[in-house]
Design a protein around this motif. Structure first.
Motif, PDB file in Angstrom:
ATOM      1  N   LYS A  32      13.331   5.089  -9.483  1.00 41.96           N
ATOM      2  CA  LYS A  32      12.921   4.968  -8.081  1.00 41.96           C
ATOM      3  C   LYS A  32      14.095   4.530  -7.214  1.00 41.96           C
ATOM      4  CE  LYS A  32       8.866   3.330  -7.055  1.00 41.96           C
ATOM      5  NZ  LYS A  32       7.713   2.409  -6.831  1.00 41.96           N
ATOM      6  N   ARG A  33      14.862   3.546  -7.698  1.00 37.62           N
ATOM      7  CA  ARG A  33      16.017   3.063  -6.929  1.00 37.62           C
ATOM      8  C   ARG A  33      17.063   4.166  -6.754  1.00 37.62           C
ATOM      9  NH1 ARG A  33      15.325  -1.447 -10.338  1.00 37.62           N
ATOM     10  NH2 ARG A  33      17.066  -0.765 -11.629  1.00 37.62           N
ATOM     11  N   VAL A  34      17.326   4.905  -7.834  1.00 43.69           N
ATOM     12  CA  VAL A  34      18.343   5.957  -7.777  1.00 43.69           C
ATOM     13  C   VAL A  34      17.896   7.075  -6.840  1.00 43.69           C
ATOM     14  CG1 VAL A  34      19.574   7.705  -9.111  1.00 43.69           C
ATOM     15  CG2 VAL A  34      19.259   5.419 -10.062  1.00 43.69           C
ATOM     16  N   ASN A  35      16.630   7.455  -6.911  1.00 50.26           N
ATOM     17  CA  ASN A  35      16.118   8.512  -6.029  1.00 50.26           C
ATOM     18  C   ASN A  35      16.188   8.095  -4.567  1.00 50.26           C
ATOM     19  OD1 ASN A  35      15.026  11.071  -7.213  1.00 50.26           O
ATOM     20  ND2 ASN A  35      14.031   9.633  -8.597  1.00 50.26           N
ATOM     21  N   ALA A 134      -2.022  10.215   9.329  1.00 44.95           N
ATOM     22  CA  ALA A 134      -1.209  11.264   9.962  1.00 44.95           C
ATOM     23  C   ALA A 134       0.149  11.391   9.285  1.00 44.95           C
ATOM     24  CB  ALA A 134      -1.038  10.958  11.450  1.00 44.95           C
ATOM     25  N   LYS A 135       0.657  10.299   8.717  1.00 44.68           N
ATOM     26  CA  LYS A 135       1.946  10.300   8.024  1.00 44.68           C
ATOM     27  C   LYS A 135       1.818  10.763   6.570  1.00 44.68           C
ATOM     28  CE  LYS A 135       5.005   8.551  10.950  1.00 44.68           C
ATOM     29  NZ  LYS A 135       6.243   9.295  11.323  1.00 44.68           N
ATOM     30  N   SER A 162       4.881   8.192   0.412  1.00 45.20           N
ATOM     31  CA  SER A 162       5.083   9.183  -0.643  1.00 45.20           C
ATOM     32  C   SER A 162       6.514   9.697  -0.724  1.00 45.20           C
ATOM     33  CB  SER A 162       4.137  10.372  -0.435  1.00 45.20           C
ATOM     34  OG  SER A 162       4.334  10.946   0.857  1.00 45.20           O
ATOM     35  N   SER A 163       7.369   9.259   0.188  1.00 46.50           N
ATOM     36  CA  SER A 163       8.737   9.771   0.238  1.00 46.50           C
ATOM     37  C   SER A 163       9.715   8.766  -0.376  1.00 46.50           C
ATOM     38  CB  SER A 163       9.147  10.066   1.679  1.00 46.50           C
ATOM     39  OG  SER A 163      10.512  10.450   1.754  1.00 46.50           O
ATOM     40  N   GLY A 169      10.348   5.732   5.015  1.00 44.61           N
ATOM     41  CA  GLY A 169       9.594   4.685   4.359  1.00 44.61           C
ATOM     42  C   GLY A 169       8.579   4.011   5.260  1.00 44.61           C
ATOM     43  N   VAL A 170       7.565   3.434   4.631  1.00 47.01           N
ATOM     44  CA  VAL A 170       6.515   2.742   5.384  1.00 47.01           C
ATOM     45  C   VAL A 170       7.093   1.504   6.077  1.00 47.01           C
ATOM     46  CG1 VAL A 170       4.238   1.679   5.241  1.00 47.01           C
ATOM     47  CG2 VAL A 170       4.801   3.582   3.723  1.00 47.01           C
ATOM     48  N   TRP A 171       7.883   0.723   5.343  1.00 47.68           N
ATOM     49  CA  TRP A 171       8.491  -0.468   5.945  1.00 47.68           C
ATOM     50  C   TRP A 171       9.433  -0.093   7.082  1.00 47.68           C
ATOM     51  CZ3 TRP A 171       7.990  -5.512   6.455  1.00 47.68           C
ATOM     52  CH2 TRP A 171       9.088  -6.288   6.846  1.00 47.68           C
TER      53      TRP A 171
END
Length: 359
Positions: A32-35, A134-135, A162-163, A169-171
């Motif tokens: 996850k971190r690398v992606n 919507a996102k 989901s991205s 990102g959400v944050w």
């Protein structure tokens, strides 16, 4: 600023090779971190390629214009294209919040205004749920304390994206929502038609990706169980399934009673506790950070009034960025993009100004 691009391109190539290593994908957290890093660097590489290509196109047009006046007409548009490509690259090179790709836990709390404030808390929850939908984000109601009139004294919701791209990102989008939201409208309980002003507080925490990311000593926890109850103290559960978790070193207290299972409430409570501890670490980091890295829009004062929702005028106003629009009805249905983009843009402008200098 652009002298750092060469090093970032080298890192992009290294990360790309790392993604082809099966060992990386065997570790979900590492993958996850690398992606995330690859997605962030890919945007920079593309923006740099576009900037280089725009510069080459402009140089070629200027050269050809010396021999053929027809090419001279293309020069202004190409100059504008180069300027836009340069600006996009400049913004992508601003040091990014390392938490931008994270999901969030949001808490909405009734404030001044009693029942009306609790009703507006429910309206804000609906607004954020609609925006998330919507996102393409998912929402999960973690905890709620209902008011007698159908609003919420306190409600907590997890929002998951989901991205892997931090910019999506959400944050990265919802971190600007923390603060006091002020509403001006005629309450449902007002018989004289008078406009009242109420406030509702919003807290936003980046969610921890992996439980072991935040180390919690079990000896530092005080866990109490009690019986769940609904509005007005009405019992909604005949077993001691509700959980209250106190993190003794920090004094953070989390209570959960939304689920009928004590285990589920405890798991949800630990999620919120980890998020609050991560937010605490983040605030300490920001307090020690340079002005160039600290957010200029998302302050740490959670008592700050950030926005006004004026229903009689159908007006929404953000007090930090100066954004104002007369489509409050659409905003309450989740049309938050322009407001949030104004906060992102203002933050980027402040960071660019703090960094100073040209390319």
């Amino acid at each position: 600023m652009f002298e750092q691009v060469s090093a970032l391109r080298d890192e992009h190539a290294r990360v790309e090779r790392e993604l082809s290593d099966p060992d990386v994908h065997a570790d979900a957290a590492r993958a996850k971190r690398v992606n995330r890093r690859y997605a962030e660097l890919s945007r920079i590489v593309k923006a740099h390629d576009d900037w280089v290509a725009a510069g080459e196109d402009l140089a070629a047009a200027r050269e050809l214009a010396r021999e053929d006046d027809a090419f001279a007409a293309e020069v202004p548009a190409l100059e504008e294209g180069l300027s836009q490509a340069q600006e996009r690259l400049r913004r992508l090179l601003i040091p990014r919040d390392p938490d931008d790709a994270r999901d969030v836990i949001m808490e909405i709390k009734a404030g001044e205004g009693g029942a009306e404030s609790a009703l507006f808390a429910a309206d804000l929850l609906r607004m954020y749920v609609q925006y998330a939908a919507a996102k393409g984000w998912k929402t999960e109601l973690l905890e709620r304390t209902e008011s007698d009139l159908g609003g919420y004294k306190d409600v907590q919701v997890a929002i998951k994206g989901s991205s892997s791209d931090p910019a999506q990102g959400v944050w990265a989008h919802l971190k600007y929502e923390g603060g006091v939201h002020r509403v001006q409208r005629v309450p449902a309980t007002e018989s004289q038609g008078r406009i009242h002003t109420s406030t509702t507080g919003v807290l936003v925490f980046p969610e921890v990706d992996e439980p072991d990311e935040i180390e919690i000593n079990q000896n530092d926890l005080k866990i109490d169980v009690f019986r769940s109850s609904g509005p007005g103290g009405q019992s909604v559960n005949t077993t001691d399934s509700a959980v209250r978790i106190t993190h003794v070193p920090t004094g953070i207290v989390v209570s959960m009673q939304n689920e009928k299972s004590q285990l589920q409430n405890r798991e949800a409570g630990m999620r919120v506790l980890r998020a609050r501890l991560l937010a605490r670490q983040q605030e300490e980091r920001e307090a020690a950070a340079s002005d160039a890295r600290r957010s200029q829009i998302r302050g740490m004062d959670r008592s700050e009034r950030i926005r006004t929702y004026n229903f009689p005028e159908n007006r929404i106003a953000d007090h930090r960025t100066g954004f104002k629009a007369y489509n409050l009805d659409q905003v309450m249905d989740g049309a938050l993009d322009p407001i949030i983009e104004s906060a992102i843009h203002a933050d980027e402008e402040a960071r660019l100004s703090a960094l100073g200098g040209d390319d």
